[in-house]
Write an enzyme that holds these catalytic residues in place. Structure first.
Site: not given
Length: 788
Positions: A397, A400, A470
């Site tokens: 997770d 980025e 998300d």
């Protein structure tokens, strides 16, 4: 012509110019050109893979590609011919013409038919200042005829525009809720990949929609790859030759993942396991989402002892119930922990921070571009959590890296390899590389499975599944996911998934939808139907939505269980497609251009795709609860006939129909000539059964399918330890041939029971096992032919 580009804080104005060819020379790799403004190099990687480099600097910079891992040791024969106006490079597959006046390149097939061409403006570099950093922007421009369609460019979960990039723009700037994969495929039969890691933008409607342009905000040279198919499968094959093969996932990963934000205790996870197994509901994975480390800071890698008193026994108990366990581990570190101090002392952290909304601290990313940092990161997680307790998969997770709106801070950051501006989009690629390499070395007999929030070109070689982040619990979000999944897979990433039901609600308290409400039950049902036909099938998000949940009424639960059963019955088909993905560079979730590139009717359809060679999948992406007609429009592509999976009705291609779509039905059609292996009803992916495999034959055309099997969860397949069985249908003779088995592996069943079903209305339809097969064959590994 003067044009202005904006990249965050960059303002760039330039006048187009052209560089003439002054001279050229050849070596065994390709052709070097000296221009009046810089240099160009055309590398002949293979007869159908071409790399083009261009720079205005005094020499090409040294570059170790993060994306392309093929060193092209095997050289390709090519010829070079020059005349007054042009230089022609010929390979066994292509003709490449360079205009001496403009250095623009035209790509043609061996018959001289144009595939694509750079425009007259073609390649350029221009001085720029981005976030206070002096650099060059890099531009390429290609002609684009009116009948061309363009796909790929990664996953952009909130994008609601056309699936076809012809005539539209797209930012390629990895940040929270948007991705970037610099790979583009054209219905004209070619693919392009830009080997640049800075934030970029695709302009799809240049010069009155007659050309497109790709602009990277920073670089020392233009660097792109051209792949000639012309079929999409061939283009993806060439892309993976350049960037790496997708390894096999364990068979259990193609079953159902049960996840929630979030399970907070060991007891809760065991209760979920017991509810699934006690109710005989098929499932394979239970997922531990974030904040299992609380109250310690993020990155501490310590499972809270009060909530998880014995993590190893918890996972052992899951394994005894034939379940597997995935855990979320982030690349972010709170200060004041041994892990943080260790990385900091070694200079392995970055200046990039995440504004932690839970603890209201700014937590720090490690430098995934540094091989020493990657190794240390892996060692910390391995010893504290992953190998110590026996976790089976890693949820990657927040990669980025996500620092909110402070994107210029990412540009100014210093990685071990250079400034962040030049590596803006490659963090997830390098992060997953460290996990994959560490796992392969230290847990060698368990296949790597990474669920990752961002992906980049080449990521498939790191055993990474891209998920669409998300997303919200709305039909609008579901509608967006279908084309984004399709385009992600067209970008060369074979495994994609979304949170079934969506992650959170923007209108409900604490983001938790009330799943007992009819509108949310409908949404979840439609999303679950879609998820059944995604490469990876995952329930995740806020609020209880497990299949045993009391939030579902009996009708909803019955529908959900039927699709769960269908997914498990299709595992022989899905796992064989996975084998094709690794062995043949196949794509499971297939945009319609893979199989119907010549059919102009498919070019702008955002919500239909092929799932393997057989299924035309048509998700319902809007509420029909109050609609007068419970149908959706479905285009049946040309040059094929189609059979309704649910009732066996035959339909000709080349037409749009109103397909029945009551709440229990996703419109699903099978291409005539398909062979679909369907297993028995099981509760987990590797469950043994004596019931045999149903081979459904959909008549109307010749067809074939390759059944793949191996040991399910190790890397012995890399040593040739697998078996394939070719199944062929001759429609004219009404004959099915099952080939002799090729290959073997430990634990392989010497004999197989095949129940052969020739599909027709009311026979061999829907989810259930056909009780009256047309033939039953006891297969012992030798070729068998059966007349039907």
């Amino acid at each position: 012509m003067t044009r202005t580009f904006f990249f965050a804080c960059m303002l760039l104005t330039f006048a187009s110019s052209q560089a003439k060819v002054i001279s050229f020379s050849t070596n065994d790799e390709g052709v070097s050109f000296r221009l009046d403004k810089g240099f160009m190099f055309i590398r002949i990687c293979r007869p159908d893979i071409i790399e083009v480099k261009y720079t205005i600097l005094d020499a090409f910079p040294q570059k170790n590609s993060l994306v392309v891992n093929n060193t092209w040791r095997e050289k390709t024969n090519f010829k070079v011919v020059e005349d007054k106006e042009k230089i022609l490079i010929s390979t066994p597959k292509l003709q490449i013409t360079i205009d001496k006046q403009t250095n623009s390149i035209r790509y043609s097939d061996l018959q001289g038919k144009l595939i694509t061409a750079e425009t007259g403006g073609n390649k350029s570099m221009n001085t720029a200042n981005v976030a206070g950093i002096a650099t060059f922007s890099c531009h390429t421009q290609f002609e684009s005829p009116a009948d061309e369609a363009l796909y790929g460019l990664g996953c952009h979960p909130e994008d609601s525009l056309s699936i076809n990039y012809k005539g539209r723009d797209q930012n390629l700037e990895i940040k929270y809720m948007t991705g970037a994969i610099p790979v583009l495929l054209s219905t004209k039969g070619y693919g392009l990949m830009w080997d640049n890691y800075s934030a970029s933008k695709f302009y799809g409607s240049e010069s009155n929609n007659t050309s497109f342009e790709y602009v990277s905000e920073s670089g020392k040279m233009v660097d792109y790859y051209f792949f000639y198919g012309p079929d999409f499968d061939r283009i993806i094959h060439l892309y993976r030759i350049a960037t790496g093969q997708a390894p096999m996932f364990p068979k259990w990963s193609f079953g159902l993942f049960q996840s929630q934000d979030r399970y907070k205790t060991q007891d809760e996870i065991i209760q979920v396991k017991n509810a699934y197994r006690g109710n005989h509901i098929p499932v394979d994975v239970i997922v531990q989402d974030w904040y299992w480390w609380s109250p310690l800071p993020i990155g501490s890698h310590v499972m809270n002892h009060e909530r998880y008193p014995d993590p190893k026994s918890m996972i052992d108990e899951l394994h005894k119930s034939n379940m597997h366990a995935m855990i979320s581990i982030w690349p972010v570190f709170g200060s004041g922990t041994p892990t943080f101090d260790d990385l900091k002392s070694k200079g392995l952290l970055t200046s990039i921070t995440w504004d932690n909304f839970v603890t209201h601290t700014f937590d720090t990313y490690y430098d995934a571009h540094n091989p020493k940092a990657r190794q240390r990161y892996w060692e910390q997680a391995r010893d504290s959590v992953v190998k110590r307790y026996g976790w089976d998969a890693w949820w990657v997770d927040q990669c980025e890296p996500d620092n909110g709106s402070l994107l210029d801070e990412r540009r100014r950051a210093d990685f071990s390899v250079g400034k962040g501006i030049d590596f803006f989009n490659s963090y997830s690629l390098e992060h997953s590389k460290g996990i994959y390499e560490g796992w392969r070395k230290d847990i060698p007999n368990k296949r790597v499975f990474c669920l990752i929030r961002q992906s980049f070109a080449g990521e498939q070689r790191n055993a990474a599944v891209l998920w669409s982040s998300d997303i919200t619990c709305t039909f609008a979000s579901l509608r967006n996911q279908v084309p984004q999944g399709i385009n992600a897979c067209i970008s060369g990433i074979p495994y994609w998934t979304s949170d079934i039901g969506g992650y959170l609600s923007r209108v409900s308290p604490e983001g938790i939808p009330d799943w007992k409400l009819p509108e949310y039950r409908e949404l979840f049902t439609r999303w679950f139907q879609f998820g059944t036909f995604c490469p990876i099938m995952r329930i995740h998000g806020k609020g209880e939505r497990a299949l045993f949940s009391k939030n579902w009424d009996e009708n909803t639960r019955s529908i959900l269980l039927n699709y769960d059963k269908l997914r498990y019955r299709l595992l022989p088909y899905v796992y064989s497609l996975s084998g094709m993905t690794t062995l043949d560079d196949y794509t499971i979730m297939r945009g319609l251009a893979f199989d119907f590139r010549g059919d102009s009717g498919i070019q702008n359809i955002p919500d239909q795709y092929m799932f393997g060679p057989a299924f035309l999948v048509n998700p319902v992406t809007q509420s029909l609860a109050n609609a007068d007609s419970k149908t959706r429009k479905v285009y049946l592509p040309k040059k094929a006939n189609w059979i309704n999976f649910w009732n066996g009705e035959k339909l000709p291609g080349g037409q749009t129909i109103d397909a029945a779509a009551p709440i229990e039905t996703i419109p699903l059609f099978v291409k005539a000539g398909s062979i679909i292996p369907m297993g028995p009803v099981v509760e987990y992916a590797t469950e043994k059964s004596s019931e045999g495999t149903e081979l459904r034959i959909y008549p109307g055309a010749d067809g074939e399918f390759t059944l793949y099997e191996d040991e399910n969860d190790n890397y012995n397949y890399e040593k040739g330890k697998y078996a394939i069985i070719q199944v062929k249908w001759n429609n004219q003779l009404k004959e099915l041939t099952i080939s002799g088995r090729k290959g073997s592996f430990a634990g392989m069943d010497a004999e197989k029971l095949f129940k052969i079903v020739l599909v027709k209305p009311g026979h061999g339809v829907s989810t259930d096992v056909e009780s009256h097969p047309d033939r039953v064959v006891n297969y012992k590994g030798s070729e068998i032919s059966v007349k039907l």
